[in-house]
Design an enzyme around this catalytic site. Structure first.
Site, PDB file in Angstrom:
ATOM      1  N   LYS A 227       0.722  -1.168  -0.077  1.00 36.73           N
ATOM      2  CA  LYS A 227      -0.104   0.044  -0.130  1.00 36.73           C
ATOM      3  C   LYS A 227       0.853   1.191   0.042  1.00 36.73           C
ATOM      4  CE  LYS A 227      -2.106   2.709   2.888  1.00 36.73           C
ATOM      5  NZ  LYS A 227      -1.945   3.971   2.097  1.00 36.73           N
ATOM      6  N   GLU A 303       9.554   0.693  10.769  1.00 40.62           N
ATOM      7  CA  GLU A 303      10.517   1.813  10.885  1.00 40.62           C
ATOM      8  C   GLU A 303       9.876   3.094  11.053  1.00 40.62           C
ATOM      9  OE1 GLU A 303      12.506   4.688   9.832  1.00 40.62           O
ATOM     10  OE2 GLU A 303      12.634   3.847   7.413  1.00 40.62           O
ATOM     11  N   CYS A 337      13.150  10.480   8.043  1.00 38.18           N
ATOM     12  CA  CYS A 337      12.915   9.821   9.391  1.00 38.18           C
ATOM     13  C   CYS A 337      14.129   9.979  10.250  1.00 38.18           C
ATOM     14  CB  CYS A 337      12.681   8.441   9.288  1.00 38.18           C
ATOM     15  SG  CYS A 337      13.445   7.570   8.151  1.00 38.18           S
TER      16      CYS A 337
HETATM   17  P1  NAI Z   1       1.580   8.133   8.675  1.00 32.02           P
HETATM   18  O1  NAI Z   1       2.298   7.210   9.600  1.00 32.02           O
HETATM   19  O2  NAI Z   1       0.253   8.302   8.978  1.00 32.02           O
HETATM   20  O3  NAI Z   1       1.462   7.335   7.048  1.00 32.02           O
HETATM   21  C1  NAI Z   1       2.301   6.432   6.813  1.00 32.02           C
HETATM   22  C2  NAI Z   1       1.840   5.414   6.055  1.00 32.02           C
HETATM   23  O4  NAI Z   1       0.918   4.674   6.980  1.00 32.02           O
HETATM   24  C3  NAI Z   1       0.708   5.868   4.851  1.00 32.02           C
HETATM   25  O5  NAI Z   1       0.663   4.767   3.843  1.00 32.02           O
HETATM   26  C4  NAI Z   1      -0.466   5.832   5.319  1.00 32.02           C
HETATM   27  O6  NAI Z   1      -1.569   5.690   4.495  1.00 32.02           O
HETATM   28  C5  NAI Z   1      -0.532   4.712   6.270  1.00 32.02           C
HETATM   29  N1  NAI Z   1      -1.726   4.605   7.459  1.00 32.02           N
HETATM   30  C6  NAI Z   1      -2.108   5.824   8.066  1.00 32.02           C
HETATM   31  N2  NAI Z   1      -2.783   5.302   8.960  1.00 32.02           N
HETATM   32  C7  NAI Z   1      -3.166   3.955   8.682  1.00 32.02           C
HETATM   33  C8  NAI Z   1      -3.970   3.142   9.716  1.00 32.02           C
HETATM   34  N3  NAI Z   1      -4.588   3.447  10.476  1.00 32.02           N
HETATM   35  N4  NAI Z   1      -3.593   1.871   9.215  1.00 32.02           N
HETATM   36  C9  NAI Z   1      -2.589   1.449   8.530  1.00 32.02           C
HETATM   37  N5  NAI Z   1      -1.838   2.452   7.710  1.00 32.02           N
HETATM   38  C10 NAI Z   1      -1.979   3.753   8.157  1.00 32.02           C
HETATM   39  O7  NAI Z   1       2.215   9.385   8.244  1.00 32.02           O
HETATM   40  P2  NAI Z   1       1.678  10.926   8.103  1.00 32.02           P
HETATM   41  O8  NAI Z   1       0.403  10.937   8.330  1.00 32.02           O
HETATM   42  O9  NAI Z   1       1.559  10.821   6.339  1.00 32.02           O
HETATM   43  O10 NAI Z   1       2.885  11.962   8.364  1.00 32.02           O
HETATM   44  C11 NAI Z   1       2.628  12.276   9.652  1.00 32.02           C
HETATM   45  C12 NAI Z   1       4.125  12.273  10.413  1.00 32.02           C
HETATM   46  O11 NAI Z   1       4.588  10.953  10.625  1.00 32.02           O
HETATM   47  C13 NAI Z   1       5.099  13.140   9.720  1.00 32.02           C
HETATM   48  O12 NAI Z   1       5.138  14.429  10.022  1.00 32.02           O
HETATM   49  C14 NAI Z   1       6.346  12.557  10.282  1.00 32.02           C
HETATM   50  O13 NAI Z   1       6.683  13.211  11.500  1.00 32.02           O
HETATM   51  C15 NAI Z   1       6.143  10.983  10.334  1.00 32.02           C
HETATM   52  N6  NAI Z   1       6.556  10.345   9.003  1.00 32.02           N
HETATM   53  C16 NAI Z   1       7.595   9.719   9.388  1.00 32.02           C
HETATM   54  C17 NAI Z   1       8.174   8.926   8.307  1.00 32.02           C
HETATM   55  C18 NAI Z   1       9.282   8.086   8.732  1.00 32.02           C
HETATM   56  O14 NAI Z   1       9.889   7.838   7.383  1.00 32.02           O
HETATM   57  N7  NAI Z   1       9.539   7.474   9.597  1.00 32.02           N
HETATM   58  C19 NAI Z   1       7.403   8.824   7.087  1.00 32.02           C
HETATM   59  C20 NAI Z   1       6.410   9.785   6.978  1.00 32.02           C
HETATM   60  C21 NAI Z   1       5.786  10.388   8.129  1.00 32.02           C
END
Ligand code: NAI
Ligand code: MG
Length: 536
Positions: A227, A303, A337
């Protein structure tokens, strides 16, 4: 093209800087601006990306198909907030279809049954095709995400290609052991693929995250449902079409675009998904771990976020440290990250460092990601843009010194000025939270034990950077810092062979390198009774 090949493996930002002068920017019509004001003004007329969006459907069982509901969602251009394309919106029923296809491909299809050498040849052909289509893929990635086209073409796609070649090399070197047991038994282990891998990736490095997840899973003989992030669905569809051209059988790799709480949660809680890999925020990591636990107890690798210390010791070459700390934070618009987002600087060099860090940030070239020489494009979307500006305001209100930046850049899209704070205190939100934007926070320290304590005083533990010429200092910090990666006199080195992952709330498990293979393998112990113990 020669320049691209030069950097196909390791250090991103420094090489990218030197590459800016070589890279042709073929087909982009890009040119350079001399002042930030001119660049900001030019944002009013975004450059037309040199690529067409052709693939917007879900990829299930080797076919591009509409969502069962017929629904679509818009993917937007971060330069303007305007529509790039409407993309099929996967939901529970689509995840079910994709998982069934992956299940069938695993249980009955050729992928886990062909020889590992045959699998490796398909992975290698795929890597060649991606390399050949670098320009189009980089353009899609830059358009959907906002990252500089040059960076996508010169850093990320070479790393993607390198990763698939690396795991293609592993495919036929995965094997078990023969063991000595205390008894008349021949004992061996078989290393078998786990089955259907569910993978959920974020938007900051859509291609790299695809490679880190899909590469080892397929090399081990698994099948996959991936996804993508709702902000950046396009590049995965493009490269997955190439994967099928390379000979990947249908159903082995399925791509579901869609949102987290619907498609993502359906995948995480699916009873027929045997393993889950997730990259994203710590909050969402906790949610998917819970979903996996409450469904079929599938193993999960996570991660997650970070607040990584970048430590500049008193003996450091300040000019080099400033440049490296700048790249460590600002690379990819600060949306990493592992960003070096707490810059700890020794008090003896602090003032000089702050002055030079500010000067470097002022020189950072912000602009349209399709323009040559641009170092920083827009943030990915309005949500991230607003969140970052809120953190900047909290830094100002909390009493940190705003050295430069602090505002949006231009008046169109989601650009933010490169921002530097000095006099940051450990308990300020800008020093505790993952900002995920172009905001450098500089803290002062006096001695090594103090900086170790402060650097580790966080729930995160993804990465750390250490800048020193002193071997003893480097060795002490390397061992004392609680982080999955410690970079000494370098940062953001992301070769396929180097494992990556977090301590504490930055995650579970390791991706890349030999370590990722374990995530995608079952170990079966096979014990055979020996009739004639004379031949033990
Ligand atoms: P997120 O963690 O919500 O999204 C990442 C992935 O998880 C996306 O594919 C999203 O559709 C999916 N996702 C979201 N809610 C889910 C659920 N309930 N069940 C299963 N999958 C789900 O991150 P978001 O909202 O895009 O960004 C928020 C913050 O997260 C950012 O500001 C940043 O601080 C952090 N982040 C960290 C990342 C990293 O590389 N460790 C990457 C992206 C965001
Ligand atoms: Mg979210």
């Amino acid at each position: 093209m020669a320049a691209r090949r030069m950097i196909s493996s390791s250090y991103a930002p420094t090489l990218l800087r030197s590459l800016g002068t070589y890279y042709s920017g073929r087909g982009t019509g890009i040119s350079k601006f001399s002042t930030a004001a001119a660049a900001a003004a030019a944002l009013e007329e975004p450059i037309t990306p040199p690529v067409k969006v052709e693939l917007t459907k879900l990829l299930i069982n080797g076919q591009f198909v509409d969502a069962a509901s017929g629904k679509t969602f818009p993917t937007l251009d971060p330069r303007t907030g305007q529509l790039i394309a409407n993309v099929a919106e996967g939901d529970i029923e689509d995840v079910n279809r994709a998982v069934s296809a992956a299940r069938k491909a695993f249980d009955e299809g050729p992928w886990p049954r062909m020889t590992a050498y045959q699998r490796s040849k398909i992975l290698l052909r795929f890597a060649d095709l991606v390399e050949k289509h670098t320009d189009e893929i980089a353009a899609l990635e830059a358009w959907d995400n906002g990252k500089p086209y040059e960076q996508a073409a010169s850093v990320e796609i070479p790393l993607f290609v390198r990763l698939f070649r690396y795991y293609a090399g592993w495919a036929d070197k995965i094997h078990g052991l023969t063991l000595q047991a205390d008894g008349p038994h021949h004992v061996q282990t078989l290393h078998e693929p786990i089955g259907v891998a569910g993978q959920i990736i974020p938007w900051n490095f859509p291609l790299l995250m695809y490679s880190w997840k899909v590469g080892p899973a397929l090399a081990c003989g698994n099948t996959v449902v991936l996804k993508t992030a709702e902000q950046t669905p396009l590049s995965a569809l493009y490269v997955s079409k190439l994967f099928h051209e390379a000979g990947l059988p249908p159903g082995v790799l399925n791509i579901v675009s869609g949102f987290g709480p619907s498609a993502g949660a359906a995948l995480a809680s699916h009873m027929d998904v045997d393993k889950l890999a997730f990259t994203g925020s710590t909050n969402t990591g906790q949610i998917v771990l819970g979903l996996a636990a409450r469904s079929n107890l599938k193993p999960v690798t996570l991660e997650l976020g970070g607040k990584s210390p970048f430590i500049v010791c008193e003996d450091a070459n300040v000019d080099e440290a400033v440049d490296l700390a700048h790249d460590a934070l600002f690379f990819n618009q600060g949306q990493c990250c592992c960003a070096g987002s707490r810059t700890f600087v020794h008090e003896r060099v602090y003032d000089e460092f702050v002055e030079k860090a500010k000067a470097r940030a002022l020189k950072r070239v912000v602009g349209d990601p399709f323009r040559k020489g641009v170092e920083q494009g827009p943030q990915v979307d309005s949500e991230q843009f607003d969140k970052i500006l809120k953190y900047i305001r909290s830094g100002v209100d909390g009493g940190a010194t705003l050295e430069t930046g602090g505002q949006r850049f231009g008046s169109n899209g989601y650009y933010i000025q490169p921002t530097v704070f000095s006099n940051v205190q450990d308990d300020m939100l800008i020093a505790t939270d993952e900002i995920f934007g172009p905001v450098q926070t500089i803290l002062k320290f006096k001695d090594i034990n103090e900086v170790i304590r402060r650097a580790n005083a966080t729930h995160f533990g993804l990465a750390a950077g250490v800048f020193t010429q002193n071997l003893d200092t480097a060795n002490t910090l390397t061992r004392a810092l609680k982080a999955g990666t410690v970079w000494i006199n370098c940062f953001d080195v992301f070769d396929a062979a180097i494992p990556f992952g977090g301590y504490k709330m930055s995650g579970h498990g390791r991706e890349k390198g030999i370590y990722s293979l374990n995530n995608y393998l079952q170990v079966k112990a096979v014990v055979t009774h020996l009739k004639n113990p004379a031949w033990l």
